[in-house]
Each structure stands twice: as C-alpha cells, then as structure tokens.
Design a protein around this motif. Structure first.
Motif, PDB file in Angstrom:
ATOM      1  N   TYR A 121      -1.875   1.012   6.156  1.00  0.00           N
ATOM      2  CA  TYR A 121      -1.204   0.629   4.508  1.00  0.00           C
ATOM      3  C   TYR A 121      -0.942  -0.710   4.333  1.00  0.00           C
ATOM      4  O   TYR A 121      -1.156  -1.159   3.278  1.00  0.00           O
ATOM      5  N   SER A 122      -0.147  -1.390   5.098  1.00  0.00           N
ATOM      6  CA  SER A 122       0.138  -2.628   4.860  1.00  0.00           C
ATOM      7  C   SER A 122      -1.222  -3.670   4.730  1.00  0.00           C
ATOM      8  O   SER A 122      -1.103  -4.493   3.854  1.00  0.00           O
ATOM      9  N   LYS A 123      -2.060  -3.494   5.588  1.00  0.00           N
ATOM     10  CA  LYS A 123      -3.394  -4.243   5.549  1.00  0.00           C
ATOM     11  C   LYS A 123      -4.040  -3.919   4.247  1.00  0.00           C
ATOM     12  O   LYS A 123      -4.827  -4.751   3.819  1.00  0.00           O
ATOM     13  N   MET A 124      -3.928  -2.584   3.667  1.00  0.00           N
ATOM     14  CA  MET A 124      -4.517  -2.444   2.431  1.00  0.00           C
ATOM     15  C   MET A 124      -4.122  -2.838   1.278  1.00  0.00           C
ATOM     16  O   MET A 124      -4.265  -2.569   0.125  1.00  0.00           O
ATOM     17  N   GLY A 125      -2.605  -3.294   1.413  1.00  0.00           N
ATOM     18  CA  GLY A 125      -1.967  -3.631   0.442  1.00  0.00           C
ATOM     19  C   GLY A 125      -1.196  -2.511  -0.583  1.00  0.00           C
ATOM     20  O   GLY A 125      -0.407  -2.737  -1.363  1.00  0.00           O
ATOM     21  N   PHE A 126      -0.951  -1.242   0.265  1.00  0.00           N
ATOM     22  CA  PHE A 126      -0.300  -0.268  -0.186  1.00  0.00           C
ATOM     23  C   PHE A 126       1.179  -0.239   0.351  1.00  0.00           C
ATOM     24  O   PHE A 126       1.278   0.693   1.411  1.00  0.00           O
TER      25      PHE A 126
ATOM     26  N   PHE B 272       8.888  -8.075   2.608  1.00  0.00           N
ATOM     27  CA  PHE B 272       8.786  -9.550   2.379  1.00  0.00           C
ATOM     28  C   PHE B 272       7.953  -9.631   1.258  1.00  0.00           C
ATOM     29  O   PHE B 272       7.692 -10.414   0.446  1.00  0.00           O
ATOM     30  N   ALA B 273       6.679  -8.867   1.702  1.00  0.00           N
ATOM     31  CA  ALA B 273       5.418  -8.925   0.928  1.00  0.00           C
ATOM     32  C   ALA B 273       5.722  -8.272  -0.657  1.00  0.00           C
ATOM     33  O   ALA B 273       5.235  -8.628  -1.590  1.00  0.00           O
ATOM     34  N   LYS B 274       6.817  -7.445  -0.668  1.00  0.00           N
ATOM     35  CA  LYS B 274       7.259  -7.072  -1.935  1.00  0.00           C
ATOM     36  C   LYS B 274       8.480  -7.744  -2.455  1.00  0.00           C
ATOM     37  O   LYS B 274       9.057  -7.430  -3.642  1.00  0.00           O
ATOM     38  N   ARG B 275       8.785  -8.867  -1.889  1.00  0.00           N
ATOM     39  CA  ARG B 275       9.633  -9.328  -2.354  1.00  0.00           C
ATOM     40  C   ARG B 275      11.201  -9.163  -2.293  1.00  0.00           C
ATOM     41  O   ARG B 275      12.026  -9.438  -3.075  1.00  0.00           O
TER      42      ARG B 275
END
Length: 89
Positions: free
Chosen positions: A16-21, A51-54
């Motif tokens: 899911y992380s790699k797909m951006g979900f 982190f990616a979600k800030r």
C-alpha cells in the motif's frame, strides 16, 4: 488465510505504501502492531508512512518505539524527519 498473521499485514502495508495508499498502509501496520508489538520493522515502516502523510509527531513516536526495540533507524530517513519536522528528537 490467517487473520492473525502480523507479517501479512506488514507486507500488505508495504505494498500500500508503494502504491501511495498511505491510510491503508498505516491501518495495516497498526493491525500488525496490535498482533505483534515487538517487531521494530513495522514501527519503522509506519513511521515512514506517517512521514509521507506529514504526520511528523506520529512518525517520531514510532521511531522512538522502534529504537526501544533495538531497531536500526536509517540515517537518511532520520535526517529528513528532523528537517521536515523541525525537531531533533
């Protein structure tokens, strides 16, 4: 097949992380942690998703938990987190 297999949730979280979900990834990492809270890799993975979600405070919380479990934190990721969050620890 086995709804109590923490590693399966962790693996799906990575996908899911790699797909951006990222919300799905965080949910799967959280489920994996609820099944086995002793795996530092899951905390590190969830820290990266936060982190990616800030959501830097949550990312720091997971970094600290991973370190408490003797998980090695990637120096480059730690540097990015410090820069983006404006915190040292």
């Amino acid at each position: 097949i086995d709804p109590n297999l923490a590693s399966a949730y962790c693996g799906r979280g990575v996908t899911y992380s790699k797909m951006g979900f990222l919300d799905h990834a965080v949910a799967d990492y959280s489920k994996a942690i609820s099944l086995d809270s002793r795996n530092p890799v899951v905390y590190l993975n969830r820290a990266e998703a936060f982190f990616a979600k800030r959501e830097y405070d949550k990312s720091w919380t997971d970094i600290h938990q991973a370190e408490a479990l003797n998980g090695g934190v990637d120096a480059e990721f730690l540097k990015k987190l410090q820069l983006e969050s404006g915190r040292q620890r």
